[in-house]
Motif scaffolding. Structure first.
Motif, PDB file in Angstrom:
ATOM      1  N   THR A 161       3.206  -1.393   9.723  1.00  0.00           N
ATOM      2  CA  THR A 161       1.744  -1.526   9.755  1.00  0.00           C
ATOM      3  C   THR A 161       1.025  -0.199   9.499  1.00  0.00           C
ATOM      4  OG1 THR A 161       1.850  -1.253  12.159  1.00  0.00           O
ATOM      5  CG2 THR A 161       1.784  -3.513  11.321  1.00  0.00           C
ATOM      6  N   TRP A 163      -2.696   2.300   9.915  1.00  0.00           N
ATOM      7  CA  TRP A 163      -3.379   2.915  11.047  1.00  0.00           C
ATOM      8  C   TRP A 163      -4.847   2.498  11.156  1.00  0.00           C
ATOM      9  CZ3 TRP A 163      -7.320   4.925   8.398  1.00  0.00           C
ATOM     10  CH2 TRP A 163      -7.089   5.206   7.045  1.00  0.00           C
ATOM     11  N   ASN A 164      -5.371   1.774  10.189  1.00  0.00           N
ATOM     12  CA  ASN A 164      -6.842   1.651  10.143  1.00  0.00           C
ATOM     13  C   ASN A 164      -7.421   0.685  11.166  1.00  0.00           C
ATOM     14  OD1 ASN A 164      -5.572  -0.228   8.487  1.00  0.00           O
ATOM     15  ND2 ASN A 164      -7.331  -0.489   7.185  1.00  0.00           N
ATOM     16  N   LYS A 187       7.307  -0.811  13.131  1.00  0.00           N
ATOM     17  CA  LYS A 187       7.155   0.612  12.777  1.00  0.00           C
ATOM     18  C   LYS A 187       5.670   0.818  12.495  1.00  0.00           C
ATOM     19  CE  LYS A 187       6.885   3.568  10.048  1.00  0.00           C
ATOM     20  NZ  LYS A 187       5.692   4.439  10.085  1.00  0.00           N
ATOM     21  N   GLU A 190       2.455   6.527  11.332  1.00  0.00           N
ATOM     22  CA  GLU A 190       2.553   7.848  11.964  1.00  0.00           C
ATOM     23  C   GLU A 190       1.164   8.363  12.372  1.00  0.00           C
ATOM     24  OE1 GLU A 190       3.474   6.869   9.023  1.00  0.00           O
ATOM     25  OE2 GLU A 190       3.008   8.267   7.408  1.00  0.00           O
ATOM     26  N   PHE A 238       4.745  -6.374   5.682  1.00  0.00           N
ATOM     27  CA  PHE A 238       4.203  -5.034   5.488  1.00  0.00           C
ATOM     28  C   PHE A 238       2.709  -5.103   5.188  1.00  0.00           C
ATOM     29  CE2 PHE A 238       2.916  -1.900   2.225  1.00  0.00           C
ATOM     30  CZ  PHE A 238       3.026  -0.733   2.977  1.00  0.00           C
ATOM     31  N   THR A 239       1.948  -4.259   5.824  1.00  0.00           N
ATOM     32  CA  THR A 239       0.551  -4.055   5.449  1.00  0.00           C
ATOM     33  C   THR A 239       0.391  -2.574   5.151  1.00  0.00           C
ATOM     34  OG1 THR A 239      -0.233  -5.857   6.830  1.00  0.00           O
ATOM     35  CG2 THR A 239      -1.857  -4.239   6.190  1.00  0.00           C
ATOM     36  N   GLY A 240      -0.134  -2.275   3.970  1.00  0.00           N
ATOM     37  CA  GLY A 240      -0.307  -0.882   3.582  1.00  0.00           C
ATOM     38  C   GLY A 240      -0.658  -0.796   2.115  1.00  0.00           C
ATOM     39  N   SER A 241      -0.218   0.271   1.475  1.00  0.00           N
ATOM     40  CA  SER A 241      -0.651   0.539   0.103  1.00  0.00           C
ATOM     41  C   SER A 241       0.315  -0.091  -0.917  1.00  0.00           C
ATOM     42  CB  SER A 241      -0.711   2.049  -0.120  1.00  0.00           C
ATOM     43  OG  SER A 241       0.586   2.588   0.030  1.00  0.00           O
ATOM     44  N   THR A 244       3.614   1.957  -1.508  1.00  0.00           N
ATOM     45  CA  THR A 244       4.673   1.764  -0.516  1.00  0.00           C
ATOM     46  C   THR A 244       5.321   0.395  -0.697  1.00  0.00           C
ATOM     47  OG1 THR A 244       3.463   3.185   1.007  1.00  0.00           O
ATOM     48  CG2 THR A 244       5.176   1.815   1.958  1.00  0.00           C
ATOM     49  N   ASP A 247       8.035   0.366  -3.234  1.00  0.00           N
ATOM     50  CA  ASP A 247       9.277   0.953  -2.747  1.00  0.00           C
ATOM     51  C   ASP A 247      10.008  -0.028  -1.822  1.00  0.00           C
ATOM     52  OD1 ASP A 247      10.981   3.395  -2.474  1.00  0.00           O
ATOM     53  OD2 ASP A 247      10.473   3.103  -0.366  1.00  0.00           O
ATOM     54  N   LEU A 263      -1.920  -5.775   0.959  1.00  0.00           N
ATOM     55  CA  LEU A 263      -2.087  -4.421   0.399  1.00  0.00           C
ATOM     56  C   LEU A 263      -3.554  -4.033   0.229  1.00  0.00           C
ATOM     57  CD1 LEU A 263       0.855  -4.810  -2.130  1.00  0.00           C
ATOM     58  CD2 LEU A 263       0.931  -4.033   0.246  1.00  0.00           C
ATOM     59  N   GLY A 264      -3.795  -3.080  -0.609  1.00  0.00           N
ATOM     60  CA  GLY A 264      -5.128  -2.492  -0.718  1.00  0.00           C
ATOM     61  C   GLY A 264      -6.087  -3.321  -1.560  1.00  0.00           C
ATOM     62  N   CYS A 296      -9.279  -2.543   4.358  1.00  0.00           N
ATOM     63  CA  CYS A 296      -8.661  -3.063   3.127  1.00  0.00           C
ATOM     64  C   CYS A 296      -9.635  -3.937   2.346  1.00  0.00           C
ATOM     65  CB  CYS A 296      -7.396  -3.837   3.454  1.00  0.00           C
ATOM     66  SG  CYS A 296      -7.651  -5.178   4.623  1.00  0.00           S
ATOM     67  N   GLU A 394      -8.611   2.747  -5.260  1.00  0.00           N
ATOM     68  CA  GLU A 394      -9.027   2.561  -3.870  1.00  0.00           C
ATOM     69  C   GLU A 394      -9.241   3.934  -3.235  1.00  0.00           C
ATOM     70  OE1 GLU A 394      -6.105   1.134  -1.006  1.00  0.00           O
ATOM     71  OE2 GLU A 394      -7.623  -0.174  -0.113  1.00  0.00           O
TER      72      GLU A 394
HETATM   73  P1  NAD Z   1       0.882   3.340   3.627  1.00  0.00           P
HETATM   74  O1  NAD Z   1       1.431   2.395   2.629  1.00  0.00           O
HETATM   75  O2  NAD Z   1       0.922   4.793   3.342  1.00  0.00           O
HETATM   76  O3  NAD Z   1       1.654   3.181   5.032  1.00  0.00           O
HETATM   77  C1  NAD Z   1       1.718   1.951   5.702  1.00  0.00           C
HETATM   78  C2  NAD Z   1       2.941   1.941   6.596  1.00  0.00           C
HETATM   79  O4  NAD Z   1       4.119   2.021   5.790  1.00  0.00           O
HETATM   80  C3  NAD Z   1       3.030   3.123   7.556  1.00  0.00           C
HETATM   81  O5  NAD Z   1       3.561   2.660   8.776  1.00  0.00           O
HETATM   82  C4  NAD Z   1       4.017   4.067   6.870  1.00  0.00           C
HETATM   83  O6  NAD Z   1       4.677   4.924   7.721  1.00  0.00           O
HETATM   84  C5  NAD Z   1       4.966   3.071   6.241  1.00  0.00           C
HETATM   85  N1  NAD Z   1       5.712   3.565   5.079  1.00  0.00           N
HETATM   86  C6  NAD Z   1       5.335   4.512   4.184  1.00  0.00           C
HETATM   87  N2  NAD Z   1       6.263   4.647   3.214  1.00  0.00           N
HETATM   88  C7  NAD Z   1       7.258   3.763   3.512  1.00  0.00           C
HETATM   89  C8  NAD Z   1       8.472   3.409   2.871  1.00  0.00           C
HETATM   90  N3  NAD Z   1       8.871   4.003   1.746  1.00  0.00           N
HETATM   91  N4  NAD Z   1       9.241   2.441   3.425  1.00  0.00           N
HETATM   92  C9  NAD Z   1       8.841   1.817   4.553  1.00  0.00           C
HETATM   93  N5  NAD Z   1       7.688   2.109   5.213  1.00  0.00           N
HETATM   94  C10 NAD Z   1       6.900   3.064   4.688  1.00  0.00           C
HETATM   95  O7  NAD Z   1      -0.594   2.868   3.934  1.00  0.00           O
HETATM   96  P2  NAD Z   1      -1.642   3.490   4.954  1.00  0.00           P
HETATM   97  O8  NAD Z   1      -2.201   4.747   4.391  1.00  0.00           O
HETATM   98  O9  NAD Z   1      -1.071   3.537   6.325  1.00  0.00           O
HETATM   99  O10 NAD Z   1      -2.746   2.346   4.948  1.00  0.00           O
HETATM  100  C11 NAD Z   1      -3.758   2.265   4.005  1.00  0.00           C
HETATM  101  C12 NAD Z   1      -3.468   1.181   3.009  1.00  0.00           C
HETATM  102  O11 NAD Z   1      -3.251  -0.060   3.685  1.00  0.00           O
HETATM  103  C13 NAD Z   1      -4.639   0.935   2.079  1.00  0.00           C
HETATM  104  O12 NAD Z   1      -4.183   0.706   0.769  1.00  0.00           O
HETATM  105  C14 NAD Z   1      -5.259  -0.330   2.669  1.00  0.00           C
HETATM  106  O13 NAD Z   1      -6.071  -1.039   1.764  1.00  0.00           O
HETATM  107  C15 NAD Z   1      -4.047  -1.074   3.091  1.00  0.00           C
HETATM  108  N6  NAD Z   1      -4.384  -2.114   4.077  1.00  0.00           N
HETATM  109  C16 NAD Z   1      -4.264  -3.433   3.713  1.00  0.00           C
HETATM  110  C17 NAD Z   1      -4.616  -4.430   4.617  1.00  0.00           C
HETATM  111  C18 NAD Z   1      -4.493  -5.893   4.252  1.00  0.00           C
HETATM  112  O14 NAD Z   1      -4.453  -6.725   5.145  1.00  0.00           O
HETATM  113  N7  NAD Z   1      -4.453  -6.249   2.977  1.00  0.00           N
HETATM  114  C19 NAD Z   1      -5.076  -4.085   5.885  1.00  0.00           C
HETATM  115  C20 NAD Z   1      -5.183  -2.740   6.209  1.00  0.00           C
HETATM  116  C21 NAD Z   1      -4.826  -1.757   5.295  1.00  0.00           C
END
Ligand code: NAD
Length: 501
Positions: A161, A163-164, A187, A190, A238-241, A244, A247, A263-264, A296, A394
């Motif tokens: 997940t 941090w936002n 996880k 950070e 997974f929620t994030g970019s 990531t 990968d 994602l974003g 997001c 973004e």
């Molecule tokens: P990020 O992808 O950098 O990190 C997200 C998580 O993934 C963190 O816990 C990080 O430690 C982990 N991570 C990083 N690299 C990894 C890898 N190679 N393997 C496994 N885990 C890994 O994203 P961020 O900066 O924490 O969050 C911002 C992004 O999240 C923005 O793009 C935002 O739009 C998106 N987001 C999406 C939603 C949604 O529901 N669609 C909600 C909130 C945030």
């Protein structure tokens, strides 16, 4: 809990097999308060050895069956207790969250929990009930073959997940994962390792058997990668970019693991000339300035119909003035800092670019009087082409681009001119326009004359690079369970059993 109390609380630890533990290596990383740029705590720095420990605890718990084979009513009771505890400890969780990631603590609501904590509790209650009510299906083929489905917990999941909105977004994954009887290794980011510790205590107090929920702190490369690659982990939510996610997808593909990606976005907020501006303008400001734009589904591209473009800008600037930066720990502050130094530098880089690609209508800098902290003013960029990088990438900061359009088809074309496809917003007095546009927008979620309203049965997720899969309601059930069938032939009255094929 004050900032000083959090510091006294010492280091944030992993939570494995029902215990708070240090990293196997003894390693730690610093937690920095983004409002002051000061280190306020340390957190365990997880690596493969910690992930191994957590996965083995999760696997043991799954196989023991105290949770995976428990009655749905027991799982509901535990998750409801956890939801109550989240609301009861709302203030404490919010303080930690504000300290770690800078999101404003919010107005004084008396005994009412913070809306983010209400939503976190709702996540748990919703899926606790959903799993109890969900049933299996039966198919009768021509009175010759009877089949019934069996929906079982799938195993050990990795939940990764951002941090936002740490607790709200984490519970959005944990709730269905745990409700359907699985075990989890979480996880968190950070950038938000403090608030999650309270949730671990809550699960314990609520009676979740040890090992069902495990949490490993640390960086993506060091703790996230071994989690994704672990043979005993069946799937990753997974929620994030998008970077990531790519990968994770590659690594998960090797183990043929199921994945779900939220994602974003670079979502368009489309305001037609017949919109109610008394509602559309404050909503547009909230849509991009809330949480300093680190949302997001932020409406970061505001598209405004030509006839009202100037009027909209005038009113938008006034609305933005209400988003004053301030100490996020102070009640009533609406705009806190960005989460971290790298994020601040990234947004500042985009603001430099904005000066080349367009014109800064207001904002565009660090606010006056803030020598410390990763603060950025609410910003609007105009006179910019829809193809410009600041309209395509973004930014994840309080930065809106405002672009005029002539008619619905042009608005749709500009909105769809994006690699992203997470959310869309339509402001109009015409149902016909709303319907026409919403069918043509290439986004997973569309809000009409409103924003962010949720029904947890909604299929939450994005198109294009904004996501893969949907979570919410029975879609989460599909992801977090194993659906199988058993069938047997029926003997037709007076006849032989049917031959199957
Ligand atoms: P990020 O992808 O950098 O990190 C997200 C998580 O993934 C963190 O816990 C990080 O430690 C982990 N991570 C990083 N690299 C990894 C890898 N190679 N393997 C496994 N885990 C890994 O994203 P961020 O900066 O924490 O969050 C911002 C992004 O999240 C923005 O793009 C935002 O739009 C998106 N987001 C999406 C939603 C949604 O529901 N669609 C909600 C909130 C945030």
């Amino acid at each position: 809990m004050s900032e000083a109390d959090v510091m006294r609380a010492g280091s944030a630890q992993h939570y494995i097999g029902g215990r708070f533990v240090d990293a196997a290596s003894g390693g730690c990383f610093e937690v920095v308060n983004p409002a002051t740029e000061e280190a306020v705590a340390t957190a365990a720095r997880g690596e493969a050895a910690d992930i191994d420990r957590a996965v083995s605890a999760a696997k043991d718990a799954f196989e023991a069956g105290d949770w995976s084979r428990a009655k749905p009513s027991f799982r509901r009771e535990v998750l409801f207790r956890a939801a109550d505890l989240i609301e009861a400890r709302s203030a404490e969780i919010m303080q930690r969250q504000t300290l770690e990631m800078g999101g404003p603590i919010g107005p004084d609501l008396g005994s009412r929990p913070h809306p983010l904590m209400e939503r976190s509790a709702w996540n748990l209650r919703f899926f606790a009930e959903e799993q109890e009510q969900a049933g299996d299906r039966a198919f009768n083929r021509d009175d010759t073959l009877l089949t019934y489905t069996m929906t079982d917990p799938a195993g050990v999941f990795g939940l990764i997940t951002p941090w936002n909105a740490p607790i709200m977004l984490s519970t959005w994954k944990m709730a269905p994962c745990l409700a359907y009887g699985n075990s989890a290794i979480h996880k968190p980011s950070e950038n938000s390792p403090l608030s999650i510790g309270v949730l671990c205590e809550i699960y314990e107090e609520a009676g979740l058997p040890p090992g069902v929920y495990n949490m490993v702190l640390g960086y993506g490369q060091e703790a996230g990668v071994p989690l994704v690659e672990h043979d005993d982990v069946i799937g990753i939510s997974f929620t994030g970019s998008p970077a990531t996610a790519r990968d994770i997808a590659k690594r998960a593909a090797h183990g043929l693991k199921r994945t779900s990606f939220e994602l974003g976005g670079k979502s368009a907020n489309i305001v037609f000339a017949d919109a109610d501006l008394d509602k559309a303008v404050p909503a547009a400001a909230m849509g991009i300035f809330m949480n300093s734009g680190q949302v997001c589904v932020a409406g970061s591209r505001i598209l405004v119909q030509n006839e009202i473009y100037d009027r909209f800008l005038e009113r938008f600037e006034k609305a933005a003035a209400g988003w004053k930066p301030g100490d996020p720990m102070e009640r009533g502050t609406r705009l806190g800092p960005l989460v971290s130094k790298p994020q601040y530098e990234r947004v500042m880089g985009y603001l430099d670019l904005a000066r080349e690609e367009g014109r800064v209508l207001f904002g565009g800098s660090r606010p006056g009087g803030f020598d410390k902290g990763y603060f950025v003013e609410p910003t609007a960029i105009v006179d910019v082409q829809p193809d410009a990088r600041i309209c395509q990438e973004e930014i994840f900061g309080p930065v809106a681009t405002v672009i005029p359009f002539a008619d619905a088809d042009e608005a749709i074309a500009i909105a769809n001119n994006s690699d992203y496809g997470l959310a869309g917003y339509i402001w109009t007095g015409s149902q016909d326009t709303a319907h026409y546009v919403s069918h043509r927008l290439q986004t997973g979620m569309i809000w009409i004359n409103s924003g962010f309203n949720r029904d947890l049965r909604q299929p939450f997720g994005g198109m294009k690079i904004s996501g893969l899969g949907r979570e919410g309601g029975d879609l989460s059930r599909e992801f977090y369970t194993e659906t199988r069938f058993a069938s047997f032939p029926l003997t037709p009255r007076g006849g032989e059993p049917a031959a199957g094929h």
